[in-house]
Design a protein around this motif. Sequence first.
Motif, mmCIF file in Angstrom:
data_model
loop_
_atom_site.group_PDB
_atom_site.id
_atom_site.type_symbol
_atom_site.label_atom_id
_atom_site.label_comp_id
_atom_site.label_asym_id
_atom_site.label_seq_id
_atom_site.Cartn_x
_atom_site.Cartn_y
_atom_site.Cartn_z
ATOM 1 N N SER A 184 -2.326 -1.211 -3.484
ATOM 2 C CA SER A 184 -3.333 -0.151 -3.411
ATOM 3 C C SER A 184 -2.682 1.204 -3.186
ATOM 4 O O SER A 184 -1.513 1.302 -2.794
ATOM 5 N N ASN A 226 -8.702 9.001 -2.201
ATOM 6 C CA ASN A 226 -9.583 10.174 -2.223
ATOM 7 C C ASN A 226 -8.919 11.384 -2.858
ATOM 8 O O ASN A 226 -9.347 12.522 -2.649
ATOM 9 N N SER A 266 -10.201 1.582 -3.076
ATOM 10 C CA SER A 266 -11.409 1.980 -2.349
ATOM 11 C C SER A 266 -11.150 3.098 -1.346
ATOM 12 O O SER A 266 -12.083 3.822 -0.969
ATOM 13 N N SER A 267 -9.885 3.273 -0.882
ATOM 14 C CA SER A 267 -9.578 4.328 0.080
ATOM 15 C C SER A 267 -9.009 5.578 -0.588
ATOM 16 O O SER A 267 -8.787 6.586 0.088
ATOM 17 N N GLN A 276 0.835 -1.196 0.000
ATOM 18 C CA GLN A 276 0.000 0.000 0.000
ATOM 19 C C GLN A 276 0.868 1.244 0.000
ATOM 20 O O GLN A 276 1.826 1.361 0.755
ATOM 21 N N GLY A 305 -3.701 4.618 -1.008
ATOM 22 C CA GLY A 305 -4.646 5.016 0.024
ATOM 23 C C GLY A 305 -4.991 6.488 0.007
ATOM 24 O O GLY A 305 -4.887 7.180 -1.020
ATOM 25 N N ALA A 306 -5.372 6.997 1.171
ATOM 26 C CA ALA A 306 -5.908 8.345 1.293
ATOM 27 C C ALA A 306 -4.809 9.397 1.283
ATOM 28 O O ALA A 306 -3.643 9.134 1.578
ATOM 29 N N ASN A 361 -12.308 -0.895 -7.569
ATOM 30 C CA ASN A 361 -13.033 0.042 -6.711
ATOM 31 C C ASN A 361 -12.639 1.500 -6.964
ATOM 32 O O ASN A 361 -12.485 2.286 -6.039
ATOM 33 N N THR A 406 0.525 5.195 0.788
ATOM 34 C CA THR A 406 -0.380 6.108 1.473
ATOM 35 C C THR A 406 0.414 7.276 2.033
ATOM 36 O O THR A 406 1.615 7.391 1.810
ATOM 37 N N ASN A 412 -15.512 4.995 -6.238
ATOM 38 C CA ASN A 412 -15.943 5.148 -4.851
ATOM 39 C C ASN A 412 -16.492 6.548 -4.581
ATOM 40 O O ASN A 412 -16.885 6.852 -3.455
#
Length: 311
Positions: A257, A282, A279-280, A233, A259-260, A299, A235, A302
């Motif tokens: 992934s 943003n 999905s996280s 991840q 992340g935010a 995802n 992030t 979202n």
Amino acid sequence: SSSPQPPVLRRKADALTLSGDLSAFNGSMTVSSGDLTLTNYTGSGKLVVDGGKLVLGGTGELNQSSTVAAGATLVINDGTRKLYISNNKTFDSGTIEIKEGAMFRTTSLWKHHLNFGSESKWTGTGTFRFDVPETQGQTDGFRNLTLQGSTSGFTGTLELLASDWDENQKAYRTRLYLDSADGVFGGIIKTVGISKTSGGDSSVIDENVTPNPVQIIVQKNMSVGGFEGKGGQITSDQTSGIDLTVGNGDDHVFGGSVGANVNVIKVGAGSQTFSGDMSSFNGTWEAGNGILDLSEARNLSNGLASYKLSG
């Protein structure tokens, strides 16, 4: 059987080359100026680079008490050099250069961390492998690598190792805090899977393992050559979105992934593919130059992400 050959000294101007058998060396060696080359260093002694340059050839260990001062350089010239630490370790300053085809790898007994301070510097085109602890049963926490110095001159590969999860979450796992002083990591950051029953010197690279536990935490606006690996991840620990610029002209695929609080900006030729769970996410996906490929990402819809074309 033949006995070990005695060391051979070769001197040229301010440079000195030492070859031969150094396996019994366990004292302290200091370089204050000029260049010292150890063509096949297998000793266990403390190496202090106060000035000039120390070039290490061959495969062996680097004593955890070894230091590199500001303005001095430690060169991993060829082979594999292992740094094994039994407590947290910091390189406050100095340059670590990893040559093409060479590897500098590090592991620890437990979840001991490795830091490179704001006055440190990475250069070279080789591989830095951040391995998991060798002790089993690491059920909480991560082994952390923190980069706070200059990393723009390193165009090789940083490998972050981890196993996948098992039913008791006894995963070996590593975490990168990316906070480079110059805001640029010139190379590739790659997550690498290993057998879940191994660690440290026993780590076995396993292409069938997805290294989901790896975390790459970006702490400021950064440029990175590329991301690769099957899992993990990316992030940020910042409350507002940071800009993560990717691209070095080559093609890279990252299956983990994002992340935010991260905005991803693709620059340069070549492609960067992200195919993990978003999905996280943003932030903003921004396609500048080259190809930002999200065709296999999951995802994406979202309602939190935005998209931008700037090329």
